[in-house]
Design a protein around this motif. Structure first.
Motif, PDB file in Angstrom:
ATOM      1  N   GLY A  14       0.815  -1.211   0.000  1.00 35.81           N
ATOM      2  CA  GLY A  14       0.000   0.000   0.000  1.00 35.81           C
ATOM      3  C   GLY A  14       0.845   1.256   0.000  1.00 35.81           C
ATOM      4  N   TYR A  15       1.935   1.250   0.764  1.00 35.52           N
ATOM      5  CA  TYR A  15       2.833   2.397   0.780  1.00 35.52           C
ATOM      6  C   TYR A  15       3.550   2.562  -0.560  1.00 35.52           C
ATOM      7  CZ  TYR A  15       2.317   3.194   5.795  1.00 35.52           C
ATOM      8  OH  TYR A  15       1.817   3.502   7.031  1.00 35.52           O
ATOM      9  N   ILE A  16       3.912   1.463  -1.194  1.00 37.35           N
ATOM     10  CA  ILE A  16       4.562   1.548  -2.504  1.00 37.35           C
ATOM     11  C   ILE A  16       3.626   2.200  -3.519  1.00 37.35           C
ATOM     12  CG2 ILE A  16       5.477   0.189  -4.424  1.00 37.35           C
ATOM     13  CD1 ILE A  16       6.530  -1.819  -2.418  1.00 37.35           C
ATOM     14  N   LEU A  17       2.369   1.785  -3.506  1.00 37.41           N
ATOM     15  CA  LEU A  17       1.393   2.381  -4.422  1.00 37.41           C
ATOM     16  C   LEU A  17       1.143   3.852  -4.096  1.00 37.41           C
ATOM     17  CD1 LEU A  17      -1.327  -0.394  -4.878  1.00 37.41           C
ATOM     18  CD2 LEU A  17       0.220   0.518  -6.612  1.00 37.41           C
ATOM     19  N   LEU A  18       1.067   4.167  -2.809  1.00 41.89           N
ATOM     20  CA  LEU A  18       0.794   5.550  -2.412  1.00 41.89           C
ATOM     21  C   LEU A  18       1.944   6.471  -2.807  1.00 41.89           C
ATOM     22  CD1 LEU A  18      -1.283   7.333  -1.075  1.00 41.89           C
ATOM     23  CD2 LEU A  18      -0.245   6.814   1.143  1.00 41.89           C
ATOM     24  N   GLU A  19       3.183   6.027  -2.593  1.00 38.47           N
ATOM     25  CA  GLU A  19       4.336   6.850  -2.987  1.00 38.47           C
ATOM     26  C   GLU A  19       4.386   7.016  -4.496  1.00 38.47           C
ATOM     27  OE1 GLU A  19       7.914   7.760  -4.796  1.00 38.47           O
ATOM     28  OE2 GLU A  19       7.258   5.659  -4.729  1.00 38.47           O
ATOM     29  N   SER A  20       4.105   5.934  -5.233  1.00 35.47           N
ATOM     30  CA  SER A  20       4.117   6.022  -6.692  1.00 35.47           C
ATOM     31  C   SER A  20       3.056   6.999  -7.181  1.00 35.47           C
ATOM     32  CB  SER A  20       3.883   4.632  -7.302  1.00 35.47           C
ATOM     33  OG  SER A  20       4.898   3.730  -6.922  1.00 35.47           O
ATOM     34  N   GLY A  21       1.884   6.981  -6.533  1.00 34.53           N
ATOM     35  CA  GLY A  21       0.831   7.920  -6.918  1.00 34.53           C
ATOM     36  C   GLY A  21       1.216   9.358  -6.639  1.00 34.53           C
ATOM     37  N   THR A  34       7.952   8.701 -10.407  1.00 34.75           N
ATOM     38  CA  THR A  34       8.454   9.811 -11.219  1.00 34.75           C
ATOM     39  C   THR A  34       8.757   9.371 -12.645  1.00 34.75           C
ATOM     40  OG1 THR A  34      10.720   9.376 -10.473  1.00 34.75           O
ATOM     41  CG2 THR A  34       9.439  10.958  -9.207  1.00 34.75           C
ATOM     42  N   LEU A  35       9.177   8.124 -12.832  1.00 41.31           N
ATOM     43  CA  LEU A  35       9.433   7.628 -14.183  1.00 41.31           C
ATOM     44  C   LEU A  35       8.127   7.497 -14.965  1.00 41.31           C
ATOM     45  CD1 LEU A  35      12.162   4.893 -13.514  1.00 41.31           C
ATOM     46  CD2 LEU A  35      12.459   7.283 -14.144  1.00 41.31           C
ATOM     47  N   LEU A  36       7.051   7.106 -14.292  1.00 36.28           N
ATOM     48  CA  LEU A  36       5.759   7.045 -14.978  1.00 36.28           C
ATOM     49  C   LEU A  36       5.244   8.440 -15.318  1.00 36.28           C
ATOM     50  CD1 LEU A  36       3.747   4.219 -13.201  1.00 36.28           C
ATOM     51  CD2 LEU A  36       4.719   4.221 -15.497  1.00 36.28           C
ATOM     52  N   ARG A  37       5.646   9.425 -14.536  1.00 33.42           N
ATOM     53  CA  ARG A  37       5.243  10.797 -14.854  1.00 33.42           C
ATOM     54  C   ARG A  37       5.824  11.229 -16.196  1.00 33.42           C
ATOM     55  NH1 ARG A  37       3.146  15.288 -12.581  1.00 33.42           N
ATOM     56  NH2 ARG A  37       4.021  17.305 -13.205  1.00 33.42           N
ATOM     57  N   VAL A  38       7.020  10.761 -16.518  1.00 29.52           N
ATOM     58  CA  VAL A  38       7.608  11.049 -17.827  1.00 29.52           C
ATOM     59  C   VAL A  38       6.739  10.452 -18.929  1.00 29.52           C
ATOM     60  CG1 VAL A  38       9.629  10.676 -19.290  1.00 29.52           C
ATOM     61  CG2 VAL A  38       9.916  11.175 -16.861  1.00 29.52           C
ATOM     62  N   PRO A  89       6.394   2.647 -26.009  1.00 28.08           N
ATOM     63  CA  PRO A  89       5.869   1.808 -24.918  1.00 28.08           C
ATOM     64  C   PRO A  89       6.904   1.482 -23.853  1.00 28.08           C
ATOM     65  CG  PRO A  89       6.213   0.492 -26.898  1.00 28.08           C
ATOM     66  CD  PRO A  89       6.420   1.925 -27.300  1.00 28.08           C
ATOM     67  N   TRP A  90       8.198   1.642 -24.149  1.00 27.49           N
ATOM     68  CA  TRP A  90       9.218   1.302 -23.152  1.00 27.49           C
ATOM     69  C   TRP A  90       9.192   2.228 -21.935  1.00 27.49           C
ATOM     70  CZ3 TRP A  90      10.219   3.000 -28.119  1.00 27.49           C
ATOM     71  CH2 TRP A  90      10.728   4.289 -28.243  1.00 27.49           C
ATOM     72  N   VAL A  91       8.591   3.412 -22.061  1.00 29.91           N
ATOM     73  CA  VAL A  91       8.525   4.311 -20.908  1.00 29.91           C
ATOM     74  C   VAL A  91       7.517   3.824 -19.869  1.00 29.91           C
ATOM     75  CG1 VAL A  91       9.241   6.282 -22.294  1.00 29.91           C
ATOM     76  CG2 VAL A  91       6.804   5.798 -22.006  1.00 29.91           C
ATOM     77  N   LEU A  92       6.726   2.797 -20.203  1.00 36.81           N
ATOM     78  CA  LEU A  92       5.757   2.238 -19.263  1.00 36.81           C
ATOM     79  C   LEU A  92       6.338   1.089 -18.446  1.00 36.81           C
ATOM     80  CD1 LEU A  92       2.654   2.139 -21.649  1.00 36.81           C
ATOM     81  CD2 LEU A  92       3.259   3.915 -20.005  1.00 36.81           C
ATOM     82  N   ILE A  93       7.594   0.751 -18.659  1.00 38.76           N
ATOM     83  CA  ILE A  93       8.221  -0.362 -17.938  1.00 38.76           C
ATOM     84  C   ILE A  93       8.189  -0.157 -16.427  1.00 38.76           C
ATOM     85  CG2 ILE A  93      10.444  -1.511 -17.545  1.00 38.76           C
ATOM     86  CD1 ILE A  93      11.000  -1.289 -20.510  1.00 38.76           C
ATOM     87  N   PRO A  94       8.395   1.062 -15.871  1.00 42.68           N
ATOM     88  CA  PRO A  94       8.299   1.216 -14.408  1.00 42.68           C
ATOM     89  C   PRO A  94       6.964   0.752 -13.835  1.00 42.68           C
ATOM     90  CG  PRO A  94       9.308   3.151 -15.364  1.00 42.68           C
ATOM     91  CD  PRO A  94       8.842   2.308 -16.514  1.00 42.68           C
ATOM     92  N   GLY A  95       5.888   0.883 -14.600  1.00 40.98           N
ATOM     93  CA  GLY A  95       4.597   0.407 -14.124  1.00 40.98           C
ATOM     94  C   GLY A  95       4.581  -1.103 -13.934  1.00 40.98           C
ATOM     95  N   ILE A  96       5.315  -1.823 -14.779  1.00 37.83           N
ATOM     96  CA  ILE A  96       5.414  -3.277 -14.626  1.00 37.83           C
ATOM     97  C   ILE A  96       6.105  -3.623 -13.311  1.00 37.83           C
ATOM     98  CG2 ILE A  96       6.373  -5.381 -15.633  1.00 37.83           C
ATOM     99  CD1 ILE A  96       6.136  -4.085 -18.365  1.00 37.83           C
ATOM    100  N   PHE A  97       7.123  -2.862 -12.953  1.00 40.99           N
ATOM    101  CA  PHE A  97       7.840  -3.135 -11.702  1.00 40.99           C
ATOM    102  C   PHE A  97       6.967  -2.804 -10.491  1.00 40.99           C
ATOM    103  CE2 PHE A  97      11.334  -3.485 -14.533  1.00 40.99           C
ATOM    104  CZ  PHE A  97      12.304  -4.220 -13.871  1.00 40.99           C
TER     105      PHE A  97
END
Length: 379
Positions: free
Chosen positions: A305-312, A329-333, A346-354
């Protein structure tokens, strides 16, 4: 009657095992929990070894005309154009402009070849492995002016592979640190509320109700707005950890309180009081250990939950800021790239996979721990 009074050696061995030994044995039988531990092991190991595994730093890019912005993943070749197997290498790239879309297009130059080297020394980019061992060795790389981008680049030409590894250091560690602080606060305040009761219990529980009533995201955005925009990124990082911990301790405190209210009247607690043990010793040594199994399970479910909250927060631009990076921040790019991030980059969406892998792995581990501590689901 003899059999009932004298259990078999196997039954005696089971009876002699502690709760946590039995839970660990049951946890290892949970297939999804094993996969979760394996995925988490890889993620945390890659984050710890990020300076060694990544060919570049998280902020390294070219400021001249050789910048490679939004470059696709570099193709690593193992065969020459003649079909001969050789050591891995990459071609140089030339930038062209597509006259139809007016976008940059990168084309491999077969006349320029850069072999991929392993254990490359880069004295200009020293680091401390695990925060202790000074080093400048990278696992792989190519000679200048060649570049290797396994997962492409962002809008500034920074290596996406390196930034994902460095971003994992913050995204994964913030969940652990914030959870530890939340658990400590929850144990202390929940233990005080359940043991002392009276006005102490009332004050702490009303504070918990106030925290629960306020939406977490709204509270975090409001508190973040109180700080200036030009504040140091490190201060922002510590601030985010502190706020996440302060917001998240209420649920743990409420559960610990309910468990201590039931154990406060047990005989061994009364005996400890009669022997003159002080309140802090009774809470820490005799009452809180009964809540340890719940805390272990709760920790594994709070961290994602904290990982998701920080990412958001970072995705919204109120979390970690440049030059530091997290997966949010990488997903913000990717957001800045608009719809083209889905179609052309599509490679800029890789952080979302992690982020997905980290969250689902912690959920698997949490489910395994919950089943391991549940006597009804033991095999």
């Amino acid at each position: 009657m003899t059999t009932a009074m004298n259990p078999t050696p196997a039954a005696a061995a089971v009876q002699s095992q502690s709760l946590y030994q039995i839970a660990w044995r049951q946890f290892r039988k949970h297939p999804l929990a094993r996969w979760g531990m394996f995925i988490l092991g890889l993620l945390y190991l890659s984050a710890l070894l990020a300076p060694f595994l990544s060919p570049y730093t998280a902020t390294e890019y070219r400021s001249d005309e050789g910048r490679i912005s939004w470059a696709p993943p570099t193709r690593v070749h193992f065969r020459t154009p003649e079909g001969q197997i050789t050591r891995p290498f990459v071609y140089g790239v030339t930038r062209e402009v597509d006259l139809e879309t007016f976008r940059d297009r990168y084309v491999e130059d077969p006349n320029t070849r850069y072999p991929v080297r392993f254990f490359v020394q880069r004295p200009e980019q020293p680091y401390r492995l695990l925060g202790l061992i000074p080093s400048n060795v990278r696992l792989f790389g190519v000679d200048e002016p060649g570049r290797i981008f396994l997962w492409g680049t962002d809008n500034l030409g920074r290596d996406q592979f390196s930034r994902v590894l460095y971003g994992g250091q913050f995204s994964l560690s913030i969940g652990l640190i914030a959870t530890v602080i939340s658990v400590i606060l929850g144990l202390i305040l929940g233990g005080m509320a359940g043991y002392f009761r009276g006005w102490v219990d009332t004050l702490i529980m009303r504070l918990v109700e106030v925290l629960v009533a306020v939406p977490e995201l709204f509270l975090l955005i409001t508190l973040r707005a109180l700080f200036p925009q030009d504040i140091s990124p490190l201060v922002v990082m510590y601030f985010i950890i502190a706020i996440l911990a302060v917001v998240g301790w209420g649920g743990i405190a409420r559960t610990v309180r309910s468990q201590l209210l039931s154990t406060r009247e047990l005989d061994y607690v009364q005996a400890a009081q009669a022997l003159g043990a002080n309140d802090s010793r009774i809470i820490a040594r005799h009452m809180l250990p009964n809540s340890l199994s719940y805390i272990i399970v709760a920790v594994s479910l709070i961290i994602p939950g904290y990982i998701l909250l920080e990412s958001g927060l970072s995705f919204l631009g109120i979390g970690l800021v440049e030059p530091f990076s997290s997966w949010g921040t990488l997903l913000r790019v990717a957001q800045d790239g608009g719809f083209e991030s889905f179609t052309g980059r599509p490679w800029v969406l890789i952080p979302g996979i992690f982020i997905f892998l980290a969250v689902i792995a912690w959920q698997f581990v949490g489910d395994g721990l919950r089943d391991a501590f549940d006597p009804r689901k033991r095999q």
